[in-house]
Write a protein that holds these residues in place. Structure first.
Motif, PDB file in Angstrom:
ATOM      1  N   ILE A   1      36.260  67.153  51.353  1.00  0.00           N
ATOM      2  CA  ILE A   1      35.381  66.406  52.437  1.00  0.00           C
ATOM      3  C   ILE A   1      34.386  65.506  51.614  1.00  0.00           C
ATOM      4  CG2 ILE A   1      33.218  66.477  53.838  1.00  0.00           C
ATOM      5  CD1 ILE A   1      34.479  68.766  55.115  1.00  0.00           C
ATOM      6  N   LEU A   2      33.869  65.870  50.184  1.00  0.00           N
ATOM      7  CA  LEU A   2      33.081  65.134  49.138  1.00  0.00           C
ATOM      8  C   LEU A   2      33.933  64.288  48.556  1.00  0.00           C
ATOM      9  CD1 LEU A   2      30.963  67.818  47.358  1.00  0.00           C
ATOM     10  CD2 LEU A   2      30.013  66.070  49.044  1.00  0.00           C
ATOM     11  N   MET A   3      35.094  64.450  48.335  1.00  0.00           N
ATOM     12  CA  MET A   3      35.842  63.387  47.659  1.00  0.00           C
ATOM     13  C   MET A   3      36.499  62.458  48.916  1.00  0.00           C
ATOM     14  SD  MET A   3      36.594  64.046  44.772  1.00  0.00           S
ATOM     15  CE  MET A   3      38.043  63.146  44.236  1.00  0.00           C
ATOM     16  N   ILE A   4      36.564  62.679  49.880  1.00  0.00           N
ATOM     17  CA  ILE A   4      36.878  61.489  50.881  1.00  0.00           C
ATOM     18  C   ILE A   4      35.586  60.767  51.255  1.00  0.00           C
ATOM     19  CG2 ILE A   4      37.331  61.461  53.594  1.00  0.00           C
ATOM     20  CD1 ILE A   4      39.178  63.704  53.466  1.00  0.00           C
ATOM     21  N   LEU A   5      34.473  61.354  51.173  1.00  0.00           N
ATOM     22  CA  LEU A   5      33.197  60.534  51.348  1.00  0.00           C
ATOM     23  C   LEU A   5      33.020  59.502  50.183  1.00  0.00           C
ATOM     24  CD1 LEU A   5      30.780  63.206  52.638  1.00  0.00           C
ATOM     25  CD2 LEU A   5      31.854  61.383  54.050  1.00  0.00           C
ATOM     26  N   MET A   6      33.303  60.055  48.986  1.00  0.00           N
ATOM     27  CA  MET A   6      33.337  59.479  47.740  1.00  0.00           C
ATOM     28  C   MET A   6      34.125  58.053  47.646  1.00  0.00           C
ATOM     29  SD  MET A   6      32.389  62.137  44.609  1.00  0.00           S
ATOM     30  CE  MET A   6      32.883  60.730  43.609  1.00  0.00           C
ATOM     31  N   VAL A   7      35.457  58.256  47.985  1.00  0.00           N
ATOM     32  CA  VAL A   7      36.368  57.199  48.461  1.00  0.00           C
ATOM     33  C   VAL A   7      35.956  56.273  49.121  1.00  0.00           C
ATOM     34  CG1 VAL A   7      38.788  56.790  48.747  1.00  0.00           C
ATOM     35  CG2 VAL A   7      38.186  58.597  47.381  1.00  0.00           C
ATOM     36  N   MET A   8      35.567  56.739  50.559  1.00  0.00           N
ATOM     37  CA  MET A   8      35.253  55.794  51.387  1.00  0.00           C
ATOM     38  C   MET A   8      33.986  54.916  51.280  1.00  0.00           C
ATOM     39  SD  MET A   8      35.688  58.118  54.927  1.00  0.00           S
ATOM     40  CE  MET A   8      34.672  57.248  56.007  1.00  0.00           C
ATOM     41  N   GLY A   9      33.153  55.504  50.464  1.00  0.00           N
ATOM     42  CA  GLY A   9      31.866  54.892  50.106  1.00  0.00           C
ATOM     43  C   GLY A   9      31.987  53.880  49.141  1.00  0.00           C
ATOM     44  N   SER A  10      33.025  54.169  48.037  1.00  0.00           N
ATOM     45  CA  SER A  10      33.381  53.219  47.033  1.00  0.00           C
ATOM     46  C   SER A  10      34.241  52.076  47.693  1.00  0.00           C
ATOM     47  CB  SER A  10      34.375  53.935  46.038  1.00  0.00           C
ATOM     48  OG  SER A  10      33.709  55.019  45.362  1.00  0.00           O
ATOM     49  N   CYS A  11      35.280  52.267  48.709  1.00  0.00           N
ATOM     50  CA  CYS A  11      35.798  51.159  49.359  1.00  0.00           C
ATOM     51  C   CYS A  11      35.013  50.261  50.109  1.00  0.00           C
ATOM     52  CB  CYS A  11      36.874  51.782  50.416  1.00  0.00           C
ATOM     53  SG  CYS A  11      38.241  52.530  49.482  1.00  0.00           S
ATOM     54  N   LEU A  12      33.785  50.831  50.830  1.00  0.00           N
ATOM     55  CA  LEU A  12      32.911  49.976  51.513  1.00  0.00           C
ATOM     56  C   LEU A  12      32.139  49.318  50.589  1.00  0.00           C
ATOM     57  CD1 LEU A  12      31.669  52.404  54.172  1.00  0.00           C
ATOM     58  CD2 LEU A  12      32.916  50.428  54.581  1.00  0.00           C
ATOM     59  N   TYR A  13      31.617  49.975  49.332  1.00  0.00           N
ATOM     60  CA  TYR A  13      31.119  49.070  48.394  1.00  0.00           C
ATOM     61  C   TYR A  13      31.721  47.727  47.768  1.00  0.00           C
ATOM     62  CZ  TYR A  13      28.276  48.084  44.172  1.00  0.00           C
ATOM     63  OH  TYR A  13      27.512  47.266  43.288  1.00  0.00           O
ATOM     64  N   LEU A  14      33.065  48.051  47.477  1.00  0.00           N
ATOM     65  CA  LEU A  14      34.064  47.257  47.016  1.00  0.00           C
ATOM     66  C   LEU A  14      34.540  46.215  48.108  1.00  0.00           C
ATOM     67  CD1 LEU A  14      36.293  49.185  44.698  1.00  0.00           C
ATOM     68  CD2 LEU A  14      34.512  47.713  43.939  1.00  0.00           C
ATOM     69  N   ASN A  15      34.492  46.617  49.301  1.00  0.00           N
ATOM     70  CA  ASN A  15      34.653  45.418  50.365  1.00  0.00           C
ATOM     71  C   ASN A  15      33.331  44.549  50.403  1.00  0.00           C
ATOM     72  OD1 ASN A  15      36.056  44.396  52.247  1.00  0.00           O
ATOM     73  ND2 ASN A  15      34.675  45.509  53.959  1.00  0.00           N
ATOM     74  N   HIS A  16      32.266  45.043  50.247  1.00  0.00           N
ATOM     75  CA  HIS A  16      30.980  44.529  50.418  1.00  0.00           C
ATOM     76  C   HIS A  16      30.756  43.293  49.310  1.00  0.00           C
ATOM     77  CE1 HIS A  16      26.875  43.227  51.200  1.00  0.00           C
ATOM     78  NE2 HIS A  16      26.588  43.781  50.137  1.00  0.00           N
ATOM     79  N   ILE A  17      31.248  43.673  47.921  1.00  0.00           N
ATOM     80  CA  ILE A  17      30.957  42.755  46.867  1.00  0.00           C
ATOM     81  C   ILE A  17      32.109  42.227  46.378  1.00  0.00           C
ATOM     82  CG2 ILE A  17      28.986  44.099  46.038  1.00  0.00           C
ATOM     83  CD1 ILE A  17      30.624  45.096  43.815  1.00  0.00           C
ATOM     84  N   GLY A  18      33.426  42.654  46.906  1.00  0.00           N
ATOM     85  CA  GLY A  18      34.815  41.952  46.477  1.00  0.00           C
ATOM     86  C   GLY A  18      34.902  40.586  46.495  1.00  0.00           C
ATOM     87  N   PRO A  19      34.700  39.907  47.323  1.00  0.00           N
ATOM     88  CA  PRO A  19      34.773  38.644  47.495  1.00  0.00           C
ATOM     89  C   PRO A  19      33.913  37.704  46.678  1.00  0.00           C
ATOM     90  CG  PRO A  19      34.645  39.165  49.680  1.00  0.00           C
ATOM     91  CD  PRO A  19      34.199  40.403  48.628  1.00  0.00           C
ATOM     92  N   VAL A  20      32.593  38.220  46.334  1.00  0.00           N
ATOM     93  CA  VAL A  20      31.775  37.711  45.545  1.00  0.00           C
ATOM     94  C   VAL A  20      32.070  37.679  44.284  1.00  0.00           C
ATOM     95  CG1 VAL A  20      29.531  37.768  44.738  1.00  0.00           C
ATOM     96  CG2 VAL A  20      29.788  38.032  46.946  1.00  0.00           C
ATOM     97  N   LEU A  21      32.840  38.996  43.778  1.00  0.00           N
ATOM     98  CA  LEU A  21      32.990  39.032  42.325  1.00  0.00           C
ATOM     99  C   LEU A  21      34.005  38.085  41.657  1.00  0.00           C
ATOM    100  CD1 LEU A  21      33.629  42.839  42.430  1.00  0.00           C
ATOM    101  CD2 LEU A  21      31.816  41.510  41.364  1.00  0.00           C
ATOM    102  N   HIS A  22      35.043  37.573  42.507  1.00  0.00           N
ATOM    103  CA  HIS A  22      36.215  36.784  41.848  1.00  0.00           C
ATOM    104  C   HIS A  22      35.664  35.231  41.919  1.00  0.00           C
ATOM    105  CE1 HIS A  22      38.956  40.084  41.108  1.00  0.00           C
ATOM    106  NE2 HIS A  22      38.586  40.244  42.355  1.00  0.00           N
ATOM    107  N   GLN A  23      34.514  34.720  42.385  1.00  0.00           N
ATOM    108  CA  GLN A  23      34.278  33.660  42.446  1.00  0.00           C
ATOM    109  C   GLN A  23      33.991  32.731  41.368  1.00  0.00           C
ATOM    110  OE1 GLN A  23      30.901  32.685  44.698  1.00  0.00           O
ATOM    111  NE2 GLN A  23      29.396  34.012  43.528  1.00  0.00           N
ATOM    112  N   GLN A  24      33.535  33.296  40.214  1.00  0.00           N
ATOM    113  CA  GLN A  24      33.480  32.838  38.937  1.00  0.00           C
ATOM    114  C   GLN A  24      34.399  33.267  37.847  1.00  0.00           C
ATOM    115  OE1 GLN A  24      30.842  30.737  38.050  1.00  0.00           O
ATOM    116  NE2 GLN A  24      30.240  30.872  40.140  1.00  0.00           N
ATOM    117  N   GLY A  25      35.658  33.439  38.419  1.00  0.00           N
ATOM    118  CA  GLY A  25      36.654  34.280  37.317  1.00  0.00           C
ATOM    119  C   GLY A  25      36.668  35.532  37.288  1.00  0.00           C
ATOM    120  N   ASN A  26      36.796  36.134  35.983  1.00  0.00           N
ATOM    121  CA  ASN A  26      36.612  37.648  35.526  1.00  0.00           C
ATOM    122  C   ASN A  26      35.374  38.325  36.000  1.00  0.00           C
ATOM    123  OD1 ASN A  26      37.157  40.004  34.280  1.00  0.00           O
ATOM    124  ND2 ASN A  26      36.871  39.443  32.297  1.00  0.00           N
TER     125      ASN A  26
END
Length: 128
Positions: free
Chosen positions: A10-35
């Protein structure tokens, strides 16, 4: 033993879900300036330090810094930095902050990177 496995799963699932939500939130912003790796590293440095800015990139001609937006004081970081280098703030024109020193003008380009961060660039000749 079965209870420990279930809790771990259960902890692993929660960590994976939290990581996915975080990356989904900042993902589009990360690539706007290149690397995005330089941005991620700089954002972590900024969060962990007491500094108001961190060096994001450096070339022979320019230096790029990352700062966190803090209310309506977002450009005060840039102004304080330039004043500490002997420059006097004159005015803002669009996304450029104009500074002067001994009859010479310098423009610091400022642009918002995300809801939390902005990037500012200075020509290297102005802070040697």
């Amino acid at each position: 033993m079965e209870q420990i496995r279930k809790t771990f799963f259960i902890l692993m699932i929660l960590m994976v879900m939290g990581s996915c939500l975080y990356l989904n939130h900042i993902g589009p912003v990360l690539h706007q300036q290149g690397n995005p790796i330089a941005f991620i590293v700089s954002a972590f440095k900024l969060k962990l330090s007491s500094s108001e800015y961190v060096l994001l990139a450096k070339t022979e001609k320019r230096r790029r810094y990352l700062s966190q937006i803090k209310g309506n004081r977002e450009y005060e970081v840039v102004k304080d930095f330039m004043i500490s280098k002997g420059w006097e703030y004159k005015e803002q024109i669009g996304s450029g902050l104009i500074f002067s020193n001994n009859g010479e003008d310098a423009v610091v380009e400022v642009r918002q990177y995300s809801n939390e961060y902005f990037i500012w660039e200075i020509q290297k000749a102005f802070f040697n």
